[in-house]
Design an enzyme around this catalytic site. Sequence first.
Site, PDB file in Angstrom:
ATOM      1  N   GLY A   1     -50.173 -45.916 -36.463  1.00  0.00           N
ATOM      2  CA  GLY A   1     -49.470 -47.092 -35.960  1.00  0.00           C
ATOM      3  C   GLY A   1     -50.477 -48.081 -35.404  1.00  0.00           C
ATOM      4  O   GLY A   1     -51.112 -48.837 -36.137  1.00  0.00           O
TER       5      GLY A   1
ATOM      6  N   HIS B   1     -38.248 -43.140 -40.108  1.00  0.00           N
ATOM      7  CA  HIS B   1     -39.123 -43.240 -38.927  1.00  0.00           C
ATOM      8  C   HIS B   1     -38.265 -43.112 -37.664  1.00  0.00           C
ATOM      9  O   HIS B   1     -37.145 -43.640 -37.609  1.00  0.00           O
ATOM     10  CB  HIS B   1     -39.870 -44.584 -38.941  1.00  0.00           C
ATOM     11  CG  HIS B   1     -41.010 -44.592 -37.968  1.00  0.00           C
ATOM     12  ND1 HIS B   1     -40.812 -44.727 -36.612  1.00  0.00           N
ATOM     13  CD2 HIS B   1     -42.349 -44.441 -38.149  1.00  0.00           C
ATOM     14  CE1 HIS B   1     -42.001 -44.668 -36.000  1.00  0.00           C
ATOM     15  NE2 HIS B   1     -42.940 -44.494 -36.914  1.00  0.00           N
TER      16      HIS B   1
ATOM     17  N   ASN C   1     -49.005 -48.055 -40.683  1.00  0.00           N
ATOM     18  CA  ASN C   1     -47.674 -48.600 -40.419  1.00  0.00           C
ATOM     19  C   ASN C   1     -47.842 -49.735 -39.407  1.00  0.00           C
ATOM     20  O   ASN C   1     -48.012 -49.475 -38.223  1.00  0.00           O
ATOM     21  CB  ASN C   1     -46.772 -47.485 -39.878  1.00  0.00           C
ATOM     22  CG  ASN C   1     -45.385 -47.984 -39.506  1.00  0.00           C
ATOM     23  OD1 ASN C   1     -45.039 -49.134 -39.781  1.00  0.00           O
ATOM     24  ND2 ASN C   1     -44.592 -47.126 -38.878  1.00  0.00           N
TER      25      ASN C   1
ATOM     26  N   LYS D   1     -45.713 -51.675 -38.359  1.00  0.00           N
ATOM     27  CA  LYS D   1     -44.483 -51.893 -37.576  1.00  0.00           C
ATOM     28  C   LYS D   1     -44.151 -53.400 -37.557  1.00  0.00           C
ATOM     29  O   LYS D   1     -44.284 -54.043 -38.595  1.00  0.00           O
ATOM     30  CB  LYS D   1     -44.623 -51.272 -36.183  1.00  0.00           C
ATOM     31  CG  LYS D   1     -45.002 -49.777 -36.300  1.00  0.00           C
ATOM     32  CD  LYS D   1     -44.865 -48.987 -35.042  1.00  0.00           C
ATOM     33  CE  LYS D   1     -45.269 -47.535 -35.316  1.00  0.00           C
ATOM     34  NZ  LYS D   1     -45.106 -46.661 -34.160  1.00  0.00           N
TER      35      LYS D   1
ATOM     36  N   GLU E   1     -44.195 -36.591 -37.333  1.00  0.00           N
ATOM     37  CA  GLU E   1     -44.431 -37.530 -36.235  1.00  0.00           C
ATOM     38  C   GLU E   1     -43.577 -37.121 -35.036  1.00  0.00           C
ATOM     39  O   GLU E   1     -42.433 -37.588 -34.893  1.00  0.00           O
ATOM     40  CB  GLU E   1     -44.038 -38.953 -36.656  1.00  0.00           C
ATOM     41  CG  GLU E   1     -44.924 -39.567 -37.700  1.00  0.00           C
ATOM     42  CD  GLU E   1     -45.061 -41.085 -37.521  1.00  0.00           C
ATOM     43  OE1 GLU E   1     -46.152 -41.595 -37.738  1.00  0.00           O
ATOM     44  OE2 GLU E   1     -44.072 -41.747 -37.139  1.00  0.00           O
TER      45      GLU E   1
HETATM   46  P1  13P Z   1     -49.130 -44.690 -33.024  1.00  0.00           P
HETATM   47  O1  13P Z   1     -50.291 -44.324 -33.937  1.00  0.00           O
HETATM   48  O2  13P Z   1     -49.238 -46.063 -32.484  1.00  0.00           O
HETATM   49  O3  13P Z   1     -48.885 -43.638 -31.988  1.00  0.00           O
HETATM   50  O4  13P Z   1     -47.824 -44.726 -33.960  1.00  0.00           O
HETATM   51  C1  13P Z   1     -47.570 -43.683 -34.815  1.00  0.00           C
HETATM   52  C2  13P Z   1     -46.469 -44.067 -35.734  1.00  0.00           C
HETATM   53  O5  13P Z   1     -45.328 -44.191 -35.317  1.00  0.00           O
HETATM   54  C3  13P Z   1     -46.805 -44.337 -37.141  1.00  0.00           C
HETATM   55  O6  13P Z   1     -45.673 -44.454 -37.923  1.00  0.00           O
END
Ligand code: 13P
Length: 266
Positions: free
Chosen positions: A245, A102, A9, A11, A176
Amino acid sequence: MNKKIIIGNWKMNPQNTKEAEKLFNDTTKSLYNIKKTEIIICPPYLYLDKLNKISLSSRAKKVKKVYLGAQNVFQGNTGAHTGEISVKMLYEMGIKYVILGHSERRNTEMGIGENNNDINQKIKSVFSFNIIPILCVGENFRDEKHKYLEFIKTQLEQGLDKVPKNLISKLIVAYEPIWAIGKKAERPATSSEFLEIKIFIKKVLSDKFGIKNIEGLRVIYGGSIYEDDVSMFLKEGQVDGFLLGRNSLDVEKFTKIANIVENENS
Ligand code: 13P
């Protein structure tokens, strides 16, 4: 047995198409030896089409075939919805996966306050186009009375309300926990904390849909996962994969994690 799955992801990163192409190309090259593990990259909408085309054209070369996923979608098919992207648009582009629910979108301060009902409509719409939803669930904090289990149960029951029973085995659920996500997280969940939730998720869905053993359903983990935790999650957490992430933006770390999953899976 289901293939293990690793989802990146991205983001709201990176900040331009050139960097997105480079990150994507470097990732697919670096993963060329990954055969048994499914890899999905979810970039911002803006880069989806371009990266999907690169992915389709790269079959013959020495790179990993990576699927593209979106980070969100709108529930309606067409019409007056300023700023939105429809499932049909993703379908026409050949996108196979969508992350839904999410916590960063459910968030009422920095997100847009998406609720279980919104997510439910999106899931039904996504399934109707044969796209696989990756449903994110997870609590903000853990209380001693285990109320967080009720919270997750509600997310699942409302999020999947009236979804046809035969589609449940196609779903990917990502656990998550909000307290484990991002730079501010103290730690990732442990493999035993994950396993407890995986069993719980399967039970909630079995009860809701009257299916004894939901064979195909994959329950994956996301939140501060680094290579050191991966083996434990596979061996003791019975994890079906990971939603990454930060480490999906770091080709070296992403590759290390993918290789551990690939090798432990033989
Ligand atoms: P991180 O791996 O940066 O903690 O993020 C996890 C996440 O939100 C994946 O969707």
